[in-house]
Design a protein around this motif. Structure first.
Motif, PDB file in Angstrom:
ATOM      1  N   VAL A 193      -4.055   4.240   0.648  1.00 27.15           N
ATOM      2  CA  VAL A 193      -4.818   4.515   1.866  1.00 27.15           C
ATOM      3  C   VAL A 193      -4.672   5.991   2.180  1.00 27.15           C
ATOM      4  O   VAL A 193      -3.549   6.505   2.282  1.00 27.15           O
ATOM      5  CB  VAL A 193      -4.309   3.679   3.058  1.00 27.15           C
TER       6      VAL A 193
ATOM      7  N   PHE B 200      -6.745  -5.304   5.211  1.00 29.48           N
ATOM      8  CA  PHE B 200      -5.465  -5.002   4.572  1.00 29.48           C
ATOM      9  C   PHE B 200      -4.735  -6.259   4.122  1.00 29.48           C
ATOM     10  O   PHE B 200      -3.598  -6.185   3.662  1.00 29.48           O
ATOM     11  CB  PHE B 200      -4.544  -4.252   5.553  1.00 29.48           C
TER      12      PHE B 200
ATOM     13  N   TYR C 272       0.818  -1.208   0.000  1.00 22.86           N
ATOM     14  CA  TYR C 272       0.000   0.000   0.000  1.00 22.86           C
ATOM     15  C   TYR C 272       0.854   1.262   0.000  1.00 22.86           C
ATOM     16  O   TYR C 272       1.960   1.277   0.558  1.00 22.86           O
ATOM     17  CB  TYR C 272      -0.905   0.042   1.244  1.00 22.86           C
TER      18      TYR C 272
ATOM     19  N   SER D 228      -6.341   3.373  -7.497  1.00 20.22           N
ATOM     20  CA  SER D 228      -7.262   2.664  -6.616  1.00 20.22           C
ATOM     21  C   SER D 228      -7.162   3.209  -5.193  1.00 20.22           C
ATOM     22  O   SER D 228      -6.081   3.213  -4.602  1.00 20.22           O
ATOM     23  CB  SER D 228      -6.937   1.167  -6.622  1.00 20.22           C
TER      24      SER D 228
ATOM     25  N   HIS E   8      -7.906   2.478  -1.603  1.00 17.62           N
ATOM     26  CA  HIS E   8      -8.242   1.320  -0.776  1.00 17.62           C
ATOM     27  C   HIS E   8      -9.210   1.695   0.334  1.00 17.62           C
ATOM     28  O   HIS E   8     -10.052   0.872   0.739  1.00 17.62           O
ATOM     29  CB  HIS E   8      -6.965   0.731  -0.178  1.00 17.62           C
TER      30      HIS E   8
ATOM     31  N   PRO F 191      -2.564   0.264  -4.479  1.00 17.23           N
ATOM     32  CA  PRO F 191      -3.721   0.894  -3.845  1.00 17.23           C
ATOM     33  C   PRO F 191      -3.264   1.893  -2.786  1.00 17.23           C
ATOM     34  O   PRO F 191      -2.226   1.705  -2.142  1.00 17.23           O
ATOM     35  CB  PRO F 191      -4.480  -0.277  -3.215  1.00 17.23           C
TER      36      PRO F 191
END
Length: 217
Positions: free
Chosen positions: A135, A215, A11, A161, A163, A133
């Motif tokens: 966050v 996650f 991530y 993306s 997340h 992705p």
């Protein structure tokens, strides 16, 4: 804290602004996943002379978290594009390629999603290049709805993306729910402000505030 690692979990952690708590969240996530942590560009240090990687090292267990060396360590504490100019450094995009690391990885950006890396590229552009992705770390304080929804739009406009959103601060359910609904984004959880920010307390707060399954992949 679970001992297993999550090899598919990779991530980017970004924020809606500077000083929203993304380094603390990145440390907690890396610890929970047993991940490597990478801050590609560090601009400036805190009053103790520490950068974000130093903070993550202090807040995590070295047997679970590998802090990878950053690509650039800039002296001037400001936006990376300006810090690089002041320091006489050119940021080479090829040096920002993801590190060759097997297993889970947490990459931390700087400031918000449109912070410039140079006069042509922002962090969001770099996120798109990485293809991981993202966050978004957001405050729960006043203004967070606007800042977070703008961040979501900027990321999705580049095909990135999202997340989910991780909140930092006191519980403000309406703001969190509004962002999740209007942004069509996952509300991952919330870290409260900790009176004593240290490794054990952070791990406990993350375990209470987040579901690690969100996650795992």
């Amino acid at each position: 804290m679970p001992s297993e690692r999550h090899p598919a979990a990779r991530y980017v952690v970004t924020g809606t602004d500077t000083d929203v708590g993304k380094t603390v969240f990145a440390a907690a996530l890396a610890q929970a996943l047993g991940a490597a942590y990478w801050k590609p560009v560090q601009a400036g240090t805190d009053e103790a002379g520490q950068g974000d990687a130093d903070v993550v090292a202090r807040l995590t267990d070295s047997s679970r978290v590998t802090v990878l060396p950053g690509a650039y360590h800039l002296a001037t504490p400001c936006s990376p594009h300006r810090a690089a100019e002041i320091d006489g450094v050119g940021i080479d995009p090829s040096r920002l390629d993801l590190p060759a690391h097997d297993g889970p990885l947490v990459v931390e950006g700087a400031g918000g999603v449109l912070v410039p890396l140079d006069r042509q590229r922002t962090y969001a552009d770099q996120f798109a290049r990485w293809g991981l992705p993202v966050v978004i770390v957001a405050r729960t304080a006043l203004g967070t709805i606007n800042h977070t929804l703008l961040s979501i739009e900027a990321l999705r406009a580049r095909g990135i993306s999202v997340h989910g959103v991780a909140f930092i601060g006191d519980s403000v359910p309406d703001s969190e729910e509004t962002i999740a609904a209007m942004g069509a984004v996952r509300r991952l959880g919330r870290l409260p402000h900790l009176d004593h920010l240290e490794r054990a307390a952070l791990a406990i707060a993350f375990a209470r505030g987040f579901d690690l399954a969100d996650f795992a992949a």
